[in-house]
Design a protein around this motif. Structure first.
Motif, mmCIF file in Angstrom:
data_model
loop_
_atom_site.group_PDB
_atom_site.id
_atom_site.type_symbol
_atom_site.label_atom_id
_atom_site.label_comp_id
_atom_site.label_asym_id
_atom_site.label_seq_id
_atom_site.Cartn_x
_atom_site.Cartn_y
_atom_site.Cartn_z
ATOM 1 N N GLU A 163 0.828 4.276 -2.726
ATOM 2 C CA GLU A 163 0.602 5.671 -2.340
ATOM 3 C C GLU A 163 1.739 6.571 -2.802
ATOM 4 O O GLU A 163 1.507 7.693 -3.275
ATOM 5 C CB GLU A 163 0.432 5.766 -0.822
ATOM 6 N N HIS A 171 -5.141 11.712 -1.691
ATOM 7 C CA HIS A 171 -5.698 10.658 -0.843
ATOM 8 C C HIS A 171 -6.085 9.479 -1.730
ATOM 9 O O HIS A 171 -6.718 9.660 -2.768
ATOM 10 C CB HIS A 171 -6.935 11.192 -0.102
ATOM 11 N N LYS A 179 1.245 9.641 -5.414
ATOM 12 C CA LYS A 179 1.515 10.992 -4.922
ATOM 13 C C LYS A 179 2.604 11.667 -5.729
ATOM 14 O O LYS A 179 2.481 12.828 -6.139
ATOM 15 C CB LYS A 179 1.904 10.939 -3.439
ATOM 16 N N TYR A 195 0.830 -1.203 0.000
ATOM 17 C CA TYR A 195 0.000 0.000 0.000
ATOM 18 C C TYR A 195 0.867 1.257 0.000
ATOM 19 O O TYR A 195 0.558 2.235 -0.700
ATOM 20 C CB TYR A 195 -0.908 0.018 1.238
#
Length: 301
Positions: free
Chosen positions: A264, A275, A268, A260
């Motif tokens: 992310e 989010h 990003k 995860y």
């Protein structure tokens, strides 16, 4: 952040005060001179005063912390304000265009001297107002809509100055409605993109992302064997939210969390996602479309 909010608030207050004063000044000047472009500028400034108050209120609401009922916060308040302000600009401009066309068919006497003095004072005040909000307008759609209000008035004042000079020199009164028509067209041209963008955000339209490229990037993570049901939307013009389902091996939760984190970081760094919500699956959904666009795709899983 709090200091910046105070500065923004004081700027909004000063700009509002200036616009109320300009509105009254131009309204009197327009009636005395018979100038449609001055009256149109007065109407725009009146709209600006309303716009600034609305923008400031939305800006304050947008900074409120998320609640149980509004888990993403209140930033959409600024998007709503930007939409309303832009629609107001277009409506005022359309009305003034109709009045300008009427003036072409039924010309009226215009006093260029009064018109020139009022326009110069108005231009100075509007220019000062745009300078005050220039920096904040680059990063906020709500403030940008207000900034465009003020910029349009500054441009309108330049048009009025030119019109007044031509009327004084050559006695051509038709240049007054012509300038009103041109400025109104320009304002509509500048306002429409804001209407389009804010409406798209409110409708949760997908931002400009290369979804296939996102899938390719996520598949570079060794533990991921499939990517599907990807959704992306904007909370406001700056915060991008994304959800995605990924197929993975049957890993312990501690290892899944590491995957995860990799997801992310990719989203990003490469796509400015603020989010992300990730749903891990072993075989469920494997081979399903990247984008869920039909109800049957959901039931098939």
């Amino acid at each position: 952040m709090e200091e910046h909010s105070l500065k923004t608030g004081s700027r909004f207050f000063l700009v509002t005060l200036l616009n109320v004063m300009i509105t009254l000044f131009e309204l009197v000047g327009g009636l005395l001179s018979g100038s449609l472009s001055l009256l149109s500028d007065a109407f725009h400034n009146f709209g600006d005063a309303f716009s600034i108050i609305l923008s400031y209120a939305a800006n304050r609401i947008g900074k409120r912390a998320p609640t149980v009922k509004n888990t993403y916060g209140f930033r959409r308040a600024e998007i709503l304000a930007a939409l309303l302000n832009s629609i107001l600009l277009i409506a005022i401009s359309a009305f003034l265009m109709l009045e300008a066309l009427r003036r072409f068919m039924h010309p009226e006497e215009v006093h260029g001297g009064i018109m020139l003095v009022v326009a110069v004072v108005s231009f100075t005040a509007n220019l000062f107002s745009t300078i005050l909000l220039n920096n904040d307008s680059k990063h906020n759609l709500n403030i940008r809509a207000t900034y465009l209000h003020l910029l349009s008035d500054a441009l309108a004042s330049i048009g009025v100055i030119i019109s007044a000079a031509l009327i004084l020199l050559f006695k051509i009164n038709w240049v007054d409605p012509l300038m009103t028509l041109l400025v109104s067209l320009y304002i509509i041209y500048e306002s429409w993109p804001i209407v389009h963008k804010t409406f798209a955000i409110l409708m949760e339209a997908s931002p400009q992302l290369d979804f296939e490229n996102i899938k390719t990037d996520l598949l570079t993570i060794p533990e991921i064997t499939g990517v599907h049901h990807l959704h992306a939307w904007l909370i406001d013009e700056n915060e991008l939210v994304l959800s995605v389902h990924v197929n993975m091996a049957d890993l312990p939760l501690s290892q899944t969390e590491c995957v995860y984190l990799k997801i992310e970081n990719i989203l990003k760094q490469n796509y400015n996602v603020s989010h992300v919500t990730i749903q891990a699956e072993c075989n469920r959904g494997r081979g399903t479309k990247l984008l869920l666009d039909k109800e049957k795709d959901f039931h098939n899983n």
